[in-house]
Scaffold this active site. Structure first.
Site, PDB file in Angstrom:
ATOM      1  CG  HIS A  52      -1.876  -1.049   1.396  1.00 58.15           C
ATOM      2  ND1 HIS A  52      -1.766  -2.046   2.335  1.00 58.15           N
ATOM      3  CD2 HIS A  52      -3.022  -1.295   0.725  1.00 58.15           C
ATOM      4  CE1 HIS A  52      -2.808  -2.860   2.243  1.00 58.15           C
ATOM      5  NE2 HIS A  52      -3.578  -2.429   1.275  1.00 58.15           N
ATOM      6  CG  ASP A  56      -5.643  -6.692  -5.659  1.00 61.97           C
ATOM      7  OD1 ASP A  56      -6.177  -7.709  -5.228  1.00 61.97           O
ATOM      8  OD2 ASP A  56      -4.884  -5.976  -4.971  1.00 61.97           O
TER       9      ASP A  56
HETATM   10  P1  AMP Z   1      -6.630  -3.393  -0.470  1.00 60.38           P
HETATM   11  O1  AMP Z   1      -6.414  -2.645   0.798  1.00 60.38           O
HETATM   12  O2  AMP Z   1      -6.292  -4.837  -0.390  1.00 60.38           O
HETATM   13  O3  AMP Z   1      -7.961  -3.111  -1.107  1.00 60.38           O
HETATM   14  O4  AMP Z   1      -5.555  -2.784  -1.476  1.00 60.38           O
HETATM   15  C1  AMP Z   1      -5.502  -1.425  -1.760  1.00 60.38           C
HETATM   16  C2  AMP Z   1      -4.572  -1.214  -2.918  1.00 60.38           C
HETATM   17  O5  AMP Z   1      -3.266  -1.695  -2.582  1.00 60.38           O
HETATM   18  C3  AMP Z   1      -5.006  -1.967  -4.185  1.00 60.38           C
HETATM   19  O6  AMP Z   1      -4.798  -1.134  -5.308  1.00 60.38           O
HETATM   20  C4  AMP Z   1      -4.081  -3.164  -4.188  1.00 60.38           C
HETATM   21  O7  AMP Z   1      -3.850  -3.688  -5.471  1.00 60.38           O
HETATM   22  C5  AMP Z   1      -2.817  -2.544  -3.609  1.00 60.38           C
HETATM   23  N1  AMP Z   1      -1.941  -3.599  -3.088  1.00 60.38           N
HETATM   24  C6  AMP Z   1      -2.271  -4.542  -2.174  1.00 60.38           C
HETATM   25  N2  AMP Z   1      -1.237  -5.373  -1.977  1.00 60.38           N
HETATM   26  C7  AMP Z   1      -0.235  -4.948  -2.779  1.00 60.38           C
HETATM   27  C8  AMP Z   1       1.094  -5.394  -3.043  1.00 60.38           C
HETATM   28  N3  AMP Z   1       1.604  -6.463  -2.437  1.00 60.38           N
HETATM   29  N4  AMP Z   1       1.849  -4.716  -3.935  1.00 60.38           N
HETATM   30  C9  AMP Z   1       1.330  -3.621  -4.571  1.00 60.38           C
HETATM   31  N5  AMP Z   1       0.091  -3.147  -4.375  1.00 60.38           N
HETATM   32  C10 AMP Z   1      -0.686  -3.802  -3.499  1.00 60.38           C
END
Ligand code: AMP
Length: 271
Positions: free
Chosen positions: A33, A144
């Protein structure tokens, strides 16, 4: 760093700034994030991060109730990297949101097969955020990948003048893609989970020279031997997500598994 909880306060803050670089998250922040936030900070204007666990993207039998909630720690992390504004809406933020449908070609594949509600819920809440914030830039992780493509498609179809940026996957030292759900794994499961990225990478690196169906069958077998339940293991076109039989430029290898009730996804773009 300003912390905002109501739409009214958000609107007041937004009036002061022209260019908003927006990073939507569901909290429980990790380096993945934070890499999105660091990228957002390279652009003119302010960086706005939202923390909201979107109930619209969870089916009743899914892990909404146990999804990790660590707001205090998240705010500390964001403060450390000089985020400008954090929007943490109240739980009722999703009430009355206009229900939209994500692009049906993209949203019916991969994660959309076992989670048919998922991308519609994602797009509905993001549209709600985007209409309020009117961001100049938005930042999404390529972890994602399907979500990134669907949001990109949504923005192309919309009247919003928002650019989307896809940010590379950030991994743990042992290769496991960082994810808030990793925190739900037991220590034993966590050790096994790292094998997912090993199998993903090994398989992807052979895709140019070996039969894809053979690689797929072998990959699934290796994962099942480690007690992963495989949801999908797909070689597909990285723009359409259409399954492919023969290697082509920009093939995506995308995998989703379940390990002891925890869903893990990962992907590798083979160029
Ligand atoms: P989430 O909180 O899981 O909804 O993720 C929020 C954002 O962070 C989304 O755009 C995800 O794709 C991104 N994200 C989550 N994990 C990763 C990671 N390991 N590397 C890069 N971006 C990530």
């Amino acid at each position: 760093m300003q912390i905002i909880r109501s739409v009214k306060d958000l609107e007041a803050v937004l009036q002061q700034y022209e260019e908003i670089n927006f990073v939507p998250t569901m909290g429980n922040l990790h380096a993945g994030h934070l890499s999105l936030v660091s990228e957002a900070k390279k652009y003119d204007g302010i960086t706005l991060v939202s923390i909201f666990i979107n109930p619209l993207q969870f089916a009743p039998n899914e892990d909404l109730d146990i999804y990790p909630r660590t707001e205090k720690q998240d705010l500390k992390e964001l403060e450390k990297i000089n985020c400008d504004v954090v929007f943490c809406p109240e739980p009722n933020f999703a009430e009355g949101v206009k229900k939209l449908h994500a692009n049906s070609d993209l949203s019916k594949k991969l994660c959309g097969i076992s989670r048919p509600h998922f991308f519609h819920g994602v797009i509905s809440i993001l549209n709600h955020f985007f209409q309020l914030i009117k961001p100049k830039n938005v930042f999404f992780g390529l972890k994602d990948y399907q979500q990134y493509l669907i949001v990109k498609d949504f923005l192309t179809q919309s009247t919003l003048k928002t650019s989307i940026h896809g940010i590379p996957i950030v991994r743990e030292p042992d290769g496991l893609a960082m994810s808030s759900r990793n925190n739900l794994l037991t220590p034993d499961q966590r050790l096994i989970a790292s094998k997912l990225s090993v199998i993903l990478k090994d398989t992807a690196l052979q895709a140019k020279i070996k039969n894809l169906e053979h690689l797929r069958v072998e990959g699934i077998k290796k994962l099942e031997e480690l007690n992963f339940k495989v949801d999908y293991f797909s070689f597909c076109n990285s723009s359409t997500l259409e399954e492919i039989d023969d290697f082509e430029e920009n093939t995506l290898l995308a995998i989703a598994v379940n390990l002891g009730g925890v869903r893990l996804i990962d992907n590798y773009l083979i160029q």
